[in-house]
Motif scaffolding. Structure first.
Motif, PDB file in Angstrom:
ATOM      1  N   TYR A  63     -18.405  -1.477  19.563  1.00 60.87           N
ATOM      2  CA  TYR A  63     -19.054  -2.692  20.036  1.00 60.87           C
ATOM      3  C   TYR A  63     -19.353  -3.572  18.833  1.00 60.87           C
ATOM      4  N   ARG A  64     -19.051  -4.839  18.950  1.00 60.28           N
ATOM      5  CA  ARG A  64     -19.320  -5.797  17.877  1.00 60.28           C
ATOM      6  C   ARG A  64     -20.412  -6.760  18.305  1.00 60.28           C
ATOM      7  N   PHE A  65     -21.429  -6.863  17.465  1.00 63.50           N
ATOM      8  CA  PHE A  65     -22.492  -7.851  17.632  1.00 63.50           C
ATOM      9  C   PHE A  65     -22.225  -9.004  16.676  1.00 63.50           C
ATOM     10  N   VAL A  66     -22.469 -10.223  17.117  1.00 63.81           N
ATOM     11  CA  VAL A  66     -22.445 -11.387  16.247  1.00 63.81           C
ATOM     12  C   VAL A  66     -23.878 -11.600  15.774  1.00 63.81           C
ATOM     13  N   ILE A  67     -24.039 -11.753  14.468  1.00 63.55           N
ATOM     14  CA  ILE A  67     -25.348 -12.025  13.878  1.00 63.55           C
ATOM     15  C   ILE A  67     -25.500 -13.534  13.808  1.00 63.55           C
ATOM     16  N   CYS A  68     -26.571 -14.053  14.431  1.00 61.50           N
ATOM     17  CA  CYS A  68     -26.838 -15.495  14.415  1.00 61.50           C
ATOM     18  C   CYS A  68     -28.169 -15.760  13.724  1.00 61.50           C
ATOM     19  N   ASN A  69     -28.220 -16.856  12.967  1.00 63.82           N
ATOM     20  CA  ASN A  69     -29.489 -17.226  12.334  1.00 63.82           C
ATOM     21  C   ASN A  69     -30.402 -17.901  13.356  1.00 63.82           C
ATOM     22  N   SER A  70     -31.540 -18.404  12.901  1.00 61.65           N
ATOM     23  CA  SER A  70     -32.537 -18.971  13.816  1.00 61.65           C
ATOM     24  C   SER A  70     -32.042 -20.226  14.533  1.00 61.65           C
ATOM     25  N   THR A  71     -31.003 -20.868  14.018  1.00 59.69           N
ATOM     26  CA  THR A  71     -30.435 -22.037  14.699  1.00 59.69           C
ATOM     27  C   THR A  71     -29.194 -21.658  15.504  1.00 59.69           C
ATOM     28  N   ASN A  72     -29.012 -20.356  15.747  1.00 61.71           N
ATOM     29  CA  ASN A  72     -27.925 -19.804  16.561  1.00 61.71           C
ATOM     30  C   ASN A  72     -26.531 -20.010  15.959  1.00 61.71           C
ATOM     31  N   ILE A  73     -26.464 -20.153  14.648  1.00 61.88           N
ATOM     32  CA  ILE A  73     -25.186 -20.262  13.946  1.00 61.88           C
ATOM     33  C   ILE A  73     -24.718 -18.853  13.588  1.00 61.88           C
ATOM     34  N   PRO A  74     -23.472 -18.481  13.906  1.00 58.60           N
ATOM     35  CA  PRO A  74     -22.966 -17.163  13.512  1.00 58.60           C
ATOM     36  C   PRO A  74     -22.896 -17.039  11.982  1.00 58.60           C
ATOM     37  N   ILE A  75     -23.487 -15.965  11.457  1.00 62.08           N
ATOM     38  CA  ILE A  75     -23.512 -15.761  10.005  1.00 62.08           C
ATOM     39  C   ILE A  75     -22.896 -14.421   9.600  1.00 62.08           C
ATOM     40  N   GLY A  76     -22.543 -13.612  10.575  1.00 61.53           N
ATOM     41  CA  GLY A  76     -21.955 -12.319  10.261  1.00 61.53           C
ATOM     42  C   GLY A  76     -21.730 -11.503  11.518  1.00 61.53           C
ATOM     43  N   MET A  77     -21.368 -10.243  11.295  1.00 64.58           N
ATOM     44  CA  MET A  77     -21.114  -9.320  12.400  1.00 64.58           C
ATOM     45  C   MET A  77     -21.614  -7.939  12.009  1.00 64.58           C
ATOM     46  N   ILE A  78     -21.998  -7.181  13.019  1.00 63.45           N
ATOM     47  CA  ILE A  78     -22.356  -5.790  12.799  1.00 63.45           C
ATOM     48  C   ILE A  78     -21.668  -4.982  13.899  1.00 63.45           C
ATOM     49  N   ASP A  79     -20.954  -3.967  13.467  1.00 67.22           N
ATOM     50  CA  ASP A  79     -20.124  -3.189  14.385  1.00 67.22           C
ATOM     51  C   ASP A  79     -20.619  -1.765  14.529  1.00 67.22           C
ATOM     52  N   LEU A  80     -20.550  -1.278  15.749  1.00 68.18           N
ATOM     53  CA  LEU A  80     -20.635   0.147  16.027  1.00 68.18           C
ATOM     54  C   LEU A  80     -19.213   0.573  16.338  1.00 68.18           C
ATOM     55  N   PHE A  81     -18.749   1.665  15.731  1.00 70.84           N
ATOM     56  CA  PHE A  81     -17.362   2.086  15.917  1.00 70.84           C
ATOM     57  C   PHE A  81     -17.280   3.609  15.961  1.00 70.84           C
ATOM     58  N   ASP A  82     -16.156   4.100  16.448  1.00 65.99           N
ATOM     59  CA  ASP A  82     -15.941   5.549  16.583  1.00 65.99           C
ATOM     60  C   ASP A  82     -17.097   6.220  17.320  1.00 65.99           C
ATOM     61  N   PHE A  83     -17.577   5.553  18.365  1.00 63.70           N
ATOM     62  CA  PHE A  83     -18.666   6.110  19.160  1.00 63.70           C
ATOM     63  C   PHE A  83     -18.219   7.406  19.809  1.00 63.70           C
ATOM     64  N   ASN A  84     -18.981   8.456  19.599  1.00 67.87           N
ATOM     65  CA  ASN A  84     -18.645   9.764  20.145  1.00 67.87           C
ATOM     66  C   ASN A  84     -19.865  10.301  20.902  1.00 67.87           C
ATOM     67  N   PRO A  85     -19.924  10.064  22.224  1.00 63.17           N
ATOM     68  CA  PRO A  85     -21.084  10.514  22.995  1.00 63.17           C
ATOM     69  C   PRO A  85     -21.177  12.032  23.110  1.00 63.17           C
ATOM     70  N   GLN A  86     -20.072  12.739  22.943  1.00 66.43           N
ATOM     71  CA  GLN A  86     -20.116  14.203  22.992  1.00 66.43           C
ATOM     72  C   GLN A  86     -20.931  14.753  21.821  1.00 66.43           C
ATOM     73  N   HIS A  87     -20.727  14.170  20.648  1.00 65.64           N
ATOM     74  CA  HIS A  87     -21.423  14.644  19.451  1.00 65.64           C
ATOM     75  C   HIS A  87     -22.583  13.733  19.060  1.00 65.64           C
ATOM     76  N   ASN A  88     -22.837  12.715  19.882  1.00 67.92           N
ATOM     77  CA  ASN A  88     -23.976  11.811  19.700  1.00 67.92           C
ATOM     78  C   ASN A  88     -23.996  11.155  18.320  1.00 67.92           C
ATOM     79  N   ARG A  89     -22.858  10.563  17.941  1.00 69.68           N
ATOM     80  CA  ARG A  89     -22.794   9.862  16.663  1.00 69.68           C
ATOM     81  C   ARG A  89     -21.961   8.592  16.812  1.00 69.68           C
ATOM     82  N   VAL A  90     -22.203   7.675  15.878  1.00 75.08           N
ATOM     83  CA  VAL A  90     -21.467   6.417  15.860  1.00 75.08           C
ATOM     84  C   VAL A  90     -21.483   5.872  14.434  1.00 75.08           C
ATOM     85  N   GLY A  91     -20.351   5.263  14.046  1.00 72.62           N
ATOM     86  CA  GLY A  91     -20.267   4.596  12.756  1.00 72.62           C
ATOM     87  C   GLY A  91     -20.854   3.202  12.853  1.00 72.62           C
TER      88      GLY A  91
END
Length: 172
Positions: A63-91
């Motif tokens: 899942y990718r989140f867009v990081i927005c500043n206080s004026t709602n301008i995109p300034i970056g991204m933060i990703d969750l990846f390789d989500f493994n619900p069996q082992h309860n971990r995510v990158g």
């Protein structure tokens, strides 16, 4: 998913209007080392990616989140990846445009996603892969209690040289 609201930023899903931001970010060669990208992305391909971004993390395993500043301008991204619900971990990985670094935005975004992952995804651990010379990322993740647990020697090949990649974990 509703927006996650922090002190100075908000995190939201990718939207069709993010195409230009995504195009510039994904095609910036400065970021290719951390994303293992070797060729530019077309807008067509990125539009398809955005169209599929609505998929649940349990289905897409990321899942990718867009990081927005206080004026709602995109300034970056933060990703969750390789989500493994069996082992309860995510990158987890974060990218901020250089002009927005050192303003607390990355800390705020990372805190929000850590809380989200542990509270809503019920994971046991988050992990991050960081090249050994990326001192800003190392400091950020250590500030938020990630622990260095290993080194992958000569893991990343870039600019005709090998770099070590560090493995950090946050376990709750």
């Amino acid at each position: 998913m509703a927006n996650l609201i922090g002190k100075n930023i908000s995190l939201r899903a990718l939207e069709p209007e993010d195409i230009d931001f995504l195009f510039l970010t994904e095609n910036n060669e400065l970021f290719w080392e951390v994303s293992s990208t070797q060729v530019p992305f077309s807008k067509h391909l990125l539009k398809q990616y955005i169209n599929n971004a609505h998929q649940d993390i349990y289905e897409a395993k990321q899942y990718r989140f867009v990081i927005c500043n206080s004026t709602n301008i995109p300034i970056g991204m933060i990703d969750l990846f390789d989500f493994n619900p069996q082992h309860n971990r995510v990158g987890i990985g974060i990218l901020l445009l250089p002009q927005y670094e050192n303003k607390g935005y990355a800390t705020d975004a990372l805190e929000l996603v850590i809380d989200y992952a542990f509270q809503y995804l019920n994971i046991h651990q988050l992990y991050a892969n960081i090249t050994s010379e990326n001192k800003k990322s190392i400091a950020l993740f250590e500030k938020l209690n990630f622990k260095l647990v290993g080194t992958k020697k000569d893991w990343i090949y870039t600019n005709k040289q090998y770099k070590d990649e560090l493995l950090y974990q946050l376990i709750k």
